[in-house]
Design an enzyme around this catalytic site. Structure first.
Site, PDB file in Angstrom:
ATOM      1  N   GLY A 197       0.847  -1.183   0.000  1.00 44.64           N
ATOM      2  CA  GLY A 197       0.000   0.000   0.000  1.00 44.64           C
ATOM      3  C   GLY A 197       0.883   1.234   0.000  1.00 44.64           C
ATOM      4  O   GLY A 197       2.041   1.175   0.425  1.00 44.64           O
TER       5      GLY A 197
ATOM      6  N   GLN B 272       3.157   9.754   1.516  1.00 45.86           N
ATOM      7  CA  GLN B 272       4.414   9.018   1.541  1.00 45.86           C
ATOM      8  C   GLN B 272       5.339   9.376   0.383  1.00 45.86           C
ATOM      9  O   GLN B 272       6.536   9.118   0.453  1.00 45.86           O
ATOM     10  CB  GLN B 272       4.151   7.516   1.533  1.00 45.86           C
ATOM     11  CG  GLN B 272       3.509   7.028   2.818  1.00 45.86           C
ATOM     12  CD  GLN B 272       3.265   5.552   2.758  1.00 45.86           C
ATOM     13  OE1 GLN B 272       2.260   5.098   2.228  1.00 45.86           O
ATOM     14  NE2 GLN B 272       4.203   4.784   3.297  1.00 45.86           N
TER      15      GLN B 272
ATOM     16  N   CYS C  60       5.864  -0.400   7.597  1.00 44.79           N
ATOM     17  CA  CYS C  60       5.513   0.743   6.759  1.00 44.79           C
ATOM     18  C   CYS C  60       6.738   1.178   5.966  1.00 44.79           C
ATOM     19  O   CYS C  60       7.845   1.228   6.511  1.00 44.79           O
ATOM     20  CB  CYS C  60       5.021   1.888   7.640  1.00 44.79           C
ATOM     21  SG  CYS C  60       4.538   3.361   6.733  1.00 44.79           S
ATOM     22  N   LEU C  61       6.515   1.501   4.698  1.00 45.11           N
ATOM     23  CA  LEU C  61       7.606   1.981   3.856  1.00 45.11           C
ATOM     24  C   LEU C  61       8.179   3.301   4.376  1.00 45.11           C
ATOM     25  O   LEU C  61       9.307   3.650   4.064  1.00 45.11           O
ATOM     26  CB  LEU C  61       7.127   2.144   2.411  1.00 45.11           C
ATOM     27  CG  LEU C  61       6.673   0.851   1.714  1.00 45.11           C
ATOM     28  CD1 LEU C  61       6.083   1.172   0.349  1.00 45.11           C
ATOM     29  CD2 LEU C  61       7.811  -0.141   1.601  1.00 45.11           C
TER      30      LEU C  61
ATOM     31  N   HIS D 108      -4.533   1.344   7.254  1.00 41.91           N
ATOM     32  CA  HIS D 108      -3.171   1.851   7.410  1.00 41.91           C
ATOM     33  C   HIS D 108      -2.930   3.031   6.470  1.00 41.91           C
ATOM     34  O   HIS D 108      -2.413   4.077   6.880  1.00 41.91           O
ATOM     35  CB  HIS D 108      -2.185   0.706   7.108  1.00 41.91           C
ATOM     36  CG  HIS D 108      -0.750   1.086   7.192  1.00 41.91           C
ATOM     37  ND1 HIS D 108       0.068   0.650   8.215  1.00 41.91           N
ATOM     38  CD2 HIS D 108       0.040   1.837   6.382  1.00 41.91           C
ATOM     39  CE1 HIS D 108       1.284   1.129   8.026  1.00 41.91           C
ATOM     40  NE2 HIS D 108       1.301   1.853   6.917  1.00 41.91           N
ATOM     41  N   GLU D 109      -3.342   2.891   5.201  1.00 46.31           N
ATOM     42  CA  GLU D 109      -3.107   3.956   4.217  1.00 46.31           C
ATOM     43  C   GLU D 109      -3.986   5.175   4.472  1.00 46.31           C
ATOM     44  O   GLU D 109      -3.541   6.314   4.308  1.00 46.31           O
ATOM     45  CB  GLU D 109      -3.297   3.426   2.790  1.00 46.31           C
ATOM     46  CG  GLU D 109      -2.362   2.291   2.405  1.00 46.31           C
ATOM     47  CD  GLU D 109      -0.894   2.546   2.683  1.00 46.31           C
ATOM     48  OE1 GLU D 109      -0.440   3.712   2.582  1.00 46.31           O
ATOM     49  OE2 GLU D 109      -0.176   1.587   3.005  1.00 46.31           O
TER      50      GLU D 109
ATOM     51  N   HIS E 168      -2.480   7.428   6.939  1.00 46.66           N
ATOM     52  CA  HIS E 168      -1.476   8.332   6.348  1.00 46.66           C
ATOM     53  C   HIS E 168      -2.121   9.625   5.866  1.00 46.66           C
ATOM     54  O   HIS E 168      -1.547  10.708   6.033  1.00 46.66           O
ATOM     55  CB  HIS E 168      -0.769   7.671   5.155  1.00 46.66           C
ATOM     56  CG  HIS E 168       0.354   6.771   5.537  1.00 46.66           C
ATOM     57  ND1 HIS E 168       1.483   7.207   6.198  1.00 46.66           N
ATOM     58  CD2 HIS E 168       0.529   5.436   5.334  1.00 46.66           C
ATOM     59  CE1 HIS E 168       2.300   6.188   6.386  1.00 46.66           C
ATOM     60  NE2 HIS E 168       1.747   5.103   5.881  1.00 46.66           N
TER      61      HIS E 168
END
Length: 170
Positions: free
Chosen positions: A46, A51, A93-94, A135-136, A139
Site C-alpha cells: 500500500g 508518503q 511501513c515503507l 493503514h493507508e 497516512h
C-alpha cells in the site's frame, strides 16, 4: 513510469492532513500509475500520497491474487465509514524505517471513495485488505502506525530511529 521518492519518518509531510482531490485527469492517472510502480519497487502492499511527498487523498492498495502478479486498486478521497470486530496483527511501513509491530485494527470496514474517473465506490473490505486500507487512510490523516502503539513501544522506536539517523549522518 516514474518511481517516486518515499519519504520516511520524521519528515513533516507524513504528518500533514491530505487535501481532497477534485480534478480527475491524466495527471491523476499518471500519479496513480507512478504510485503503483513505486509501491511494488519498494516491495510494499500500500502507498499513500503523503508518503511520496504529496499531501493529497490518494492511495494505492495491492489486490494481487498471486505473488507473481502486480494488481492494485486506486482509491481517491477514501473514507472509512463503518468498522466492526478487531484484530491485532503485525504491520510495517515503507515510511517507518526498520520497524514493525502488532497493531489493532477493524476486521471489517465499509469504504467509500472515488475511482480515477471520479465515479463513486462503496464496498466492504475484510481481513488483510481492510488492514491495508486502514493503514493507508491513516497516512492521509497525518497518522503513522507507530502512533497506535503503546507509549513504551513508541519510545523504543524513537531510540531505534535515533540510532538509524545517527548512523546515516556519521
Amino acid at each position: 513510469m516514474t518511481l517516486r521518492k518515499i519519504y520516511t519518518h520524521p519528515h513533516p509531510v507524513l504528518r500533514e492532513k491530505a487535501a481532497k482531490i477534485t480534478e480527475f485527469d491524466d495527471k491523476l492517472r499518471q500519479l496513480a500509475k507512478d504510485m503503483g510502480e513505486t509501491m511494488y519497487a519498494a516491495k510494499g502492499v500500500g502507498l499513500a500520497g503523503n508518503q511520496i511527498g504529496l499531501a493529497r487523498q490518494i492511495i494505492v492498495v495491492d489486490i494481487s491474487a498471486h505473488e507473481d502478479e502486480q494488481r492494485y486498486l486506486t482509491l481517491i478521497n477514501p473514507v472509512i465509514s463503518e468498522g466492526e470486530g478487531s484484530e491485532s496483527d503485525k504491520e510495517g511501513c515503507l515510511s517507518v524505517a526498520e520497524y514493525d509491530a502488532k497493531v489493532v485494527r477493524f476486521k471489517k470496514i465499509r469504504v467509500t471513495a472515488q475511482d480515477l474517473e471520479g465515479n463513486p465506490l462503496d464496498f466492504i473490505a475484510e481481513a488483510r485488505f481492510a488492514r491495508i486500507i486502514q493503514h493507508e487512510v491513516d497516512h492521509l490523516h497525518g497518522k503513522l502506525f507507530i502512533d497506535r502503539l503503546s507509549k513504551l513501544k513508541q519510545d523504543m522506536y524513537k531510540r531505534k530511529l535515533k540510532k538509524i539517523l545517527d548512523k546515516q549522518e556519521g
